[in-house]
Design a protein around this motif. Structure first.
Motif, PDB file in Angstrom:
ATOM      1  N   VAL A 119     -24.663 -34.093  23.107  1.00 14.76           N
ATOM      2  CA  VAL A 119     -24.710 -34.362  21.669  1.00 14.76           C
ATOM      3  C   VAL A 119     -26.072 -34.931  21.277  1.00 14.76           C
ATOM      4  O   VAL A 119     -26.508 -35.950  21.800  1.00 14.76           O
ATOM      5  CB  VAL A 119     -23.585 -35.337  21.254  1.00 14.76           C
ATOM      6  N   ASP A 120     -26.712 -34.230  20.367  1.00 16.81           N
ATOM      7  CA  ASP A 120     -27.999 -34.666  19.830  1.00 16.81           C
ATOM      8  C   ASP A 120     -27.785 -35.539  18.599  1.00 16.81           C
ATOM      9  O   ASP A 120     -28.502 -36.502  18.369  1.00 16.81           O
ATOM     10  CB  ASP A 120     -28.841 -33.440  19.473  1.00 16.81           C
ATOM     11  N   GLU A 121     -26.769 -35.168  17.800  1.00 14.10           N
ATOM     12  CA  GLU A 121     -26.463 -35.920  16.589  1.00 14.10           C
ATOM     13  C   GLU A 121     -25.002 -35.702  16.237  1.00 14.10           C
ATOM     14  O   GLU A 121     -24.468 -34.609  16.415  1.00 14.10           O
ATOM     15  CB  GLU A 121     -27.360 -35.426  15.446  1.00 14.10           C
ATOM     16  N   LEU A 122     -24.365 -36.747  15.742  1.00 13.53           N
ATOM     17  CA  LEU A 122     -22.987 -36.654  15.285  1.00 13.53           C
ATOM     18  C   LEU A 122     -22.943 -37.163  13.850  1.00 13.53           C
ATOM     19  O   LEU A 122     -23.403 -38.268  13.573  1.00 13.53           O
ATOM     20  CB  LEU A 122     -22.068 -37.500  16.178  1.00 13.53           C
ATOM     21  N   ARG A 123     -22.430 -36.327  12.963  1.00 16.51           N
ATOM     22  CA  ARG A 123     -22.311 -36.697  11.556  1.00 16.51           C
ATOM     23  C   ARG A 123     -20.849 -36.684  11.149  1.00 16.51           C
ATOM     24  O   ARG A 123     -20.032 -36.004  11.756  1.00 16.51           O
ATOM     25  CB  ARG A 123     -23.069 -35.708  10.662  1.00 16.51           C
ATOM     26  N   VAL A 124     -20.554 -37.418  10.103  1.00 17.09           N
ATOM     27  CA  VAL A 124     -19.214 -37.435   9.526  1.00 17.09           C
ATOM     28  C   VAL A 124     -19.344 -37.022   8.065  1.00 17.09           C
ATOM     29  O   VAL A 124     -20.363 -37.308   7.426  1.00 17.09           O
ATOM     30  CB  VAL A 124     -18.564 -38.831   9.684  1.00 17.09           C
ATOM     31  N   ASP A 125     -18.345 -36.308   7.544  1.00 11.88           N
ATOM     32  CA  ASP A 125     -18.433 -35.879   6.150  1.00 11.88           C
ATOM     33  C   ASP A 125     -18.113 -37.042   5.208  1.00 11.88           C
ATOM     34  O   ASP A 125     -17.768 -38.142   5.641  1.00 11.88           O
ATOM     35  CB  ASP A 125     -17.554 -34.650   5.888  1.00 11.88           C
ATOM     36  N   ASP A 153     -15.715 -38.005   3.184  1.00 10.55           N
ATOM     37  CA  ASP A 153     -14.478 -38.785   3.225  1.00 10.55           C
ATOM     38  C   ASP A 153     -13.959 -38.966   4.650  1.00 10.55           C
ATOM     39  O   ASP A 153     -12.807 -39.329   4.860  1.00 10.55           O
ATOM     40  CB  ASP A 153     -13.409 -38.204   2.300  1.00 10.55           C
ATOM     41  N   GLN A 154     -14.823 -38.752   5.599  1.00  7.30           N
ATOM     42  CA  GLN A 154     -14.578 -39.029   7.016  1.00  7.30           C
ATOM     43  C   GLN A 154     -13.333 -38.350   7.588  1.00  7.30           C
ATOM     44  O   GLN A 154     -12.637 -38.903   8.421  1.00  7.30           O
ATOM     45  CB  GLN A 154     -14.520 -40.548   7.258  1.00  7.30           C
ATOM     46  N   ASP A 155     -13.095 -37.086   7.151  1.00  6.90           N
ATOM     47  CA  ASP A 155     -11.989 -36.344   7.753  1.00  6.90           C
ATOM     48  C   ASP A 155     -12.459 -35.113   8.522  1.00  6.90           C
ATOM     49  O   ASP A 155     -11.668 -34.253   8.894  1.00  6.90           O
ATOM     50  CB  ASP A 155     -10.914 -35.990   6.722  1.00  6.90           C
ATOM     51  N   ALA A 156     -13.761 -35.044   8.773  1.00  5.55           N
ATOM     52  CA  ALA A 156     -14.341 -33.992   9.612  1.00  5.55           C
ATOM     53  C   ALA A 156     -15.636 -34.526  10.210  1.00  5.55           C
ATOM     54  O   ALA A 156     -16.305 -35.362   9.605  1.00  5.55           O
ATOM     55  CB  ALA A 156     -14.614 -32.736   8.790  1.00  5.55           C
ATOM     56  N   VAL A 157     -15.964 -34.019  11.398  1.00  5.22           N
ATOM     57  CA  VAL A 157     -17.226 -34.396  12.033  1.00  5.22           C
ATOM     58  C   VAL A 157     -18.037 -33.149  12.326  1.00  5.22           C
ATOM     59  O   VAL A 157     -17.503 -32.048  12.443  1.00  5.22           O
ATOM     60  CB  VAL A 157     -17.022 -35.216  13.336  1.00  5.22           C
ATOM     61  N   TRP A 158     -19.342 -33.344  12.444  1.00  4.82           N
ATOM     62  CA  TRP A 158     -20.278 -32.270  12.754  1.00  4.82           C
ATOM     63  C   TRP A 158     -21.095 -32.730  13.946  1.00  4.82           C
ATOM     64  O   TRP A 158     -21.774 -33.753  13.877  1.00  4.82           O
ATOM     65  CB  TRP A 158     -21.147 -31.999  11.545  1.00  4.82           C
ATOM     66  N   ALA A 196     -11.105 -32.374  12.302  1.00  8.21           N
ATOM     67  CA  ALA A 196     -11.857 -31.144  12.580  1.00  8.21           C
ATOM     68  C   ALA A 196     -13.253 -31.493  13.065  1.00  8.21           C
ATOM     69  O   ALA A 196     -13.881 -32.434  12.572  1.00  8.21           O
ATOM     70  CB  ALA A 196     -11.942 -30.287  11.323  1.00  8.21           C
ATOM     71  N   ALA A 197     -13.746 -30.717  14.036  1.00  2.61           N
ATOM     72  CA  ALA A 197     -15.089 -30.917  14.583  1.00  2.61           C
ATOM     73  C   ALA A 197     -15.833 -29.589  14.578  1.00  2.61           C
ATOM     74  O   ALA A 197     -15.473 -28.662  15.305  1.00  2.61           O
ATOM     75  CB  ALA A 197     -15.009 -31.460  16.008  1.00  2.61           C
ATOM     76  N   VAL A 198     -16.860 -29.505  13.738  1.00  4.42           N
ATOM     77  CA  VAL A 198     -17.722 -28.328  13.678  1.00  4.42           C
ATOM     78  C   VAL A 198     -18.883 -28.595  14.626  1.00  4.42           C
ATOM     79  O   VAL A 198     -19.509 -29.651  14.571  1.00  4.42           O
ATOM     80  CB  VAL A 198     -18.254 -28.097  12.255  1.00  4.42           C
ATOM     81  N   THR A 199     -19.173 -27.633  15.498  1.00  8.96           N
ATOM     82  CA  THR A 199     -20.237 -27.819  16.481  1.00  8.96           C
ATOM     83  C   THR A 199     -21.297 -26.750  16.293  1.00  8.96           C
ATOM     84  O   THR A 199     -20.992 -25.561  16.273  1.00  8.96           O
ATOM     85  CB  THR A 199     -19.665 -27.756  17.914  1.00  8.96           C
ATOM     86  N   THR A 220     -19.447 -48.243   8.175  1.00 10.57           N
ATOM     87  CA  THR A 220     -18.445 -48.311   9.242  1.00 10.57           C
ATOM     88  C   THR A 220     -17.796 -46.957   9.459  1.00 10.57           C
ATOM     89  O   THR A 220     -17.316 -46.330   8.508  1.00 10.57           O
ATOM     90  CB  THR A 220     -17.366 -49.352   8.891  1.00 10.57           C
ATOM     91  N   LEU A 221     -17.786 -46.516  10.705  1.00 12.98           N
ATOM     92  CA  LEU A 221     -17.096 -45.271  11.049  1.00 12.98           C
ATOM     93  C   LEU A 221     -15.599 -45.529  10.984  1.00 12.98           C
ATOM     94  O   LEU A 221     -15.056 -46.322  11.754  1.00 12.98           O
ATOM     95  CB  LEU A 221     -17.508 -44.791  12.445  1.00 12.98           C
ATOM     96  N   SER A 222     -14.942 -44.872  10.035  1.00 13.54           N
ATOM     97  CA  SER A 222     -13.501 -45.019   9.805  1.00 13.54           C
ATOM     98  C   SER A 222     -12.869 -43.640   9.653  1.00 13.54           C
ATOM     99  O   SER A 222     -12.405 -43.262   8.571  1.00 13.54           O
ATOM    100  CB  SER A 222     -13.243 -45.837   8.536  1.00 13.54           C
TER     101      SER A 222
END
Length: 129
Positions: free
Chosen positions: A84-90, A92-97, A30-33, A18-20
């Motif tokens: 967006v080709d792909e979206l990842r979450v780190d 502990d879900q406090d940053a996205v890539w 934070a969003a790293v692109t 689950t995306l939380s």
């Protein structure tokens, strides 16, 4: 208002499906692109829940501008839309890539540079590369 659920446990947060996202006290994450093809880091930005929801829903990057205090659809005015080709979450879900395919002239930075990281620190000075 966010439509993201809160993780039931640390294990659910770190290992669950689950995306939380865990937004900070200001409601941001934070969003790293990076470029989907080359891996080049294009930018670091911030997302609030609405930006993350719109990114997921549209397949185009949306961010939250801290300086303007508003939602920002990347490329809406410049033509540099980020598909967006792909979206990842780190873990502990406090940053996205976001792995994106830039449109328009391929730039990501408001200065006109391809990447916001266009300067190198050399001997204490910034050198444009």
């Amino acid at each position: 208002m966010t439509h993201f659920p809160t993780a039931a446990s640390k294990d659910a947060l770190e290992q669950g499906e689950t995306l939380s996202p865990r937004f900070d006290a200001a409601g941001l994450i934070a969003a790293v692109t990076t470029h989907a093809d080359t891996g080049e880091v294009l930018m670091l930005a911030w997302m609030n829940a609405e930006a993350l929801e719109k990114t997921i829903a549209t397949g185009q990057a949306h961010y939250f501008s801290r300086s303007r205090n508003e939602l920002w659809h990347k490329g809406a005015t410049s033509g540099q839309i980020q598909v967006v080709d792909e979206l990842r979450v780190d873990c502990d879900q406090d940053a996205v890539w976001l792995k994106v395919r830039p449109q328009g002239d391929g730039g990501a930075c408001h200065t006109g540079a391809r990447s916001c990281f266009y300067r190198v620190v050399e001997g204490g000075r910034l050198v444009r590369r």
